[in-house]
Design an enzyme around this catalytic site. Structure first.
Site, PDB file in Angstrom:
ATOM      1  N   GLY A  51      51.934  -0.385  34.605  1.00 22.30           N
ATOM      2  CA  GLY A  51      51.831   0.724  35.553  1.00 22.30           C
ATOM      3  C   GLY A  51      51.014   0.246  36.740  1.00 22.30           C
ATOM      4  O   GLY A  51      49.922  -0.313  36.555  1.00 22.30           O
ATOM      5  N   ARG A  93      51.914 -10.408  37.574  1.00 23.98           N
ATOM      6  CA  ARG A  93      53.167  -9.661  37.770  1.00 23.98           C
ATOM      7  C   ARG A  93      53.428  -9.547  39.281  1.00 23.98           C
ATOM      8  O   ARG A  93      52.490  -9.317  40.046  1.00 23.98           O
ATOM      9  CB  ARG A  93      53.100  -8.270  37.119  1.00 23.98           C
ATOM     10  N   ASP A 244      56.083   1.233  42.298  1.00 20.32           N
ATOM     11  CA  ASP A 244      55.315  -0.018  42.194  1.00 20.32           C
ATOM     12  C   ASP A 244      55.028  -0.614  43.557  1.00 20.32           C
ATOM     13  O   ASP A 244      54.037  -1.334  43.737  1.00 20.32           O
ATOM     14  CB  ASP A 244      56.062  -1.030  41.334  1.00 20.32           C
TER      15      ASP A 244
END
Ligand code: MRU
Length: 353
Positions: A51, A93, A244
């Site tokens: 998240g 990420r 995101d």
């Protein structure tokens, strides 16, 4: 710190960070202890924590832990060590811009404190990470309040669909999209929440459902492919998801599957909302094509909760995000207010540009 919901995604313990292991929920509530920045980076990569806002807060604590890990006395080596740690954390990420945003704040603290003693810099890094965490919770509460404004035309009995998990687990607390759901529920406006299961990691079925159950908000789970059908029979009257990374023109990357939902919502004239903090908006990019989309390992698709469902011989791909074009988005709910089209102009205005 007072938890903002029953879910505690991360707990700072002075020298280490405890992360609720989101790979194991809802069947086990276990925490992973990260006492090195390497462990923090791996936890982000392996999605112990996930998240966008939660990744940002976690990475900030990762940098603070790196400061604690360094035991030497040379300032130059300390700075080099910190740069190495920040680079490692940045590589965990690629899509959620909050990761880079939080690490940029940590680097700024480092740059500002270069003339201070190592111990002071260390304390400043810890304070900044704590600040990022506290701010995230209050930002989410504000997004929740602004969500009431975005839904003011809905009189009640809202049948809202959400994808992935943009709840307390995806943030330092309260959640973004699920924060809006929480606010609407508190105002007595929710009839039910439709939770997409969200293949392959099942953030909806495992995590959003877990949160809604604790909050006693009515919901049911559907398979991702059932979303358009549910819209076609009038069982969905609004959609809310997190993001995101949002480009400066409003194009928004979110969990893969969001794009199809937005297309179906447009077809059935169902309002499609994004809820996200301003730290998710990347003003350095013009449009969604510039957003790096993570492709994750095949194993996540080949297996469901450790059980193989596809033979190793069969080719598989696993894009983890997709980009919803701005034109499919009815409004973006932020802590500074509800942004409506035209996004390019209105996003620039909110950033004072
Ligand atoms: O791969 P994940 O679980 O990190 O993806 C998360 C999402 O796509 C969320 O919707 C997004 O980060 C917003 S969280 C408030």
């Amino acid at each position: 710190m007072e938890p903002e919901s029953k879910v505690q995604t991360l707990i700072w313990e002075g020298k280490s960070l405890k992360l609720i292991d989101q790979r194991k929920l809802p069947f086990a509530v276990e925490y992973v202890v990260c006492d090195t920045y390497e462990k923090v980076g791996i936890a982000i990569k392996e999605m112990v924590v996930r998240g966008a806002p939660a990744i940002g807060v976690t990475a900030a604590y990762g940098a603070a832990i790196a400061g604690i890990q360094y035991t030497g006395s040379s300032k130059r080596d300390f700075i080099k060590y910190m740069e190495k740690a920040i680079k490692f954390l940045s590589s965990s990420r690629p899509t959620a811009v909050n990761l880079f945003w939080a690490l940029k704040r940590m680097r700024e603290v480092l740059n500002k404190s270069k003339n201070l003693e190592i111990e002071i810099i260390r304390q400043n890094l810890i304070q900044e990470a704590k600040k990022i965490e506290i701010e995230d919770i209050s930002i989410n509460r504000k997004i929740g309040e602004n969500g009431l404004e975005a839904f003011k035309d809905f009189k009640g009995n809202i049948k809202i669909l959400t994808h992935c998990n943009a709840g307390a687990l995806a943030t330092a607390g309260y959640g973004t999209a699920l924060g809006v759901v929480r606010s609407l529920a508190a105002a007595g406006k929710i009839r039910y929440v439709i939770v997409d299961e969200t293949r392959p990691y099942l953030q909806g079925a495992r995590l959003t459902a877990w949160e809604l159950e604790q909050e006693k908000i009515p919901f049911f789970i559907i398979t991702d492919s059932a979303a358009a059908y549910m819209m076609s029979i009038g069982e969905v009257d609004s959609v809310i998801v997190g993001a995101d990374r949002i480009a400066s023109n409003g194009d928004s990357a979110n969990k893969v599957g969001t794009l199809s939902i937005s297309i179906s919502a447009l077809y059935y004239r169902i309002p499609f909302f994004i809820a996200a903090p301003l730290s998710t908006i990347d003003m350095s990019i013009e449009n969604g094509q510039q957003i790096p989309i993570e492709e994750r390992g095949e194993k996540e698709v080949r297996e469901v909760m450790g059980t193989k469902i596809i033979s190793d011989k069969i080719p598989v791909r696993n894009p983890a995000f997709d980009v919803t074009p701005a034109k499919n988005i009815s409004a973006i709910i932020t802590e500074k207010g509800v942004i409506k089209p035209p996004y390019k102009e209105n996003i620039a205005q909110i950033f004072g540009k």
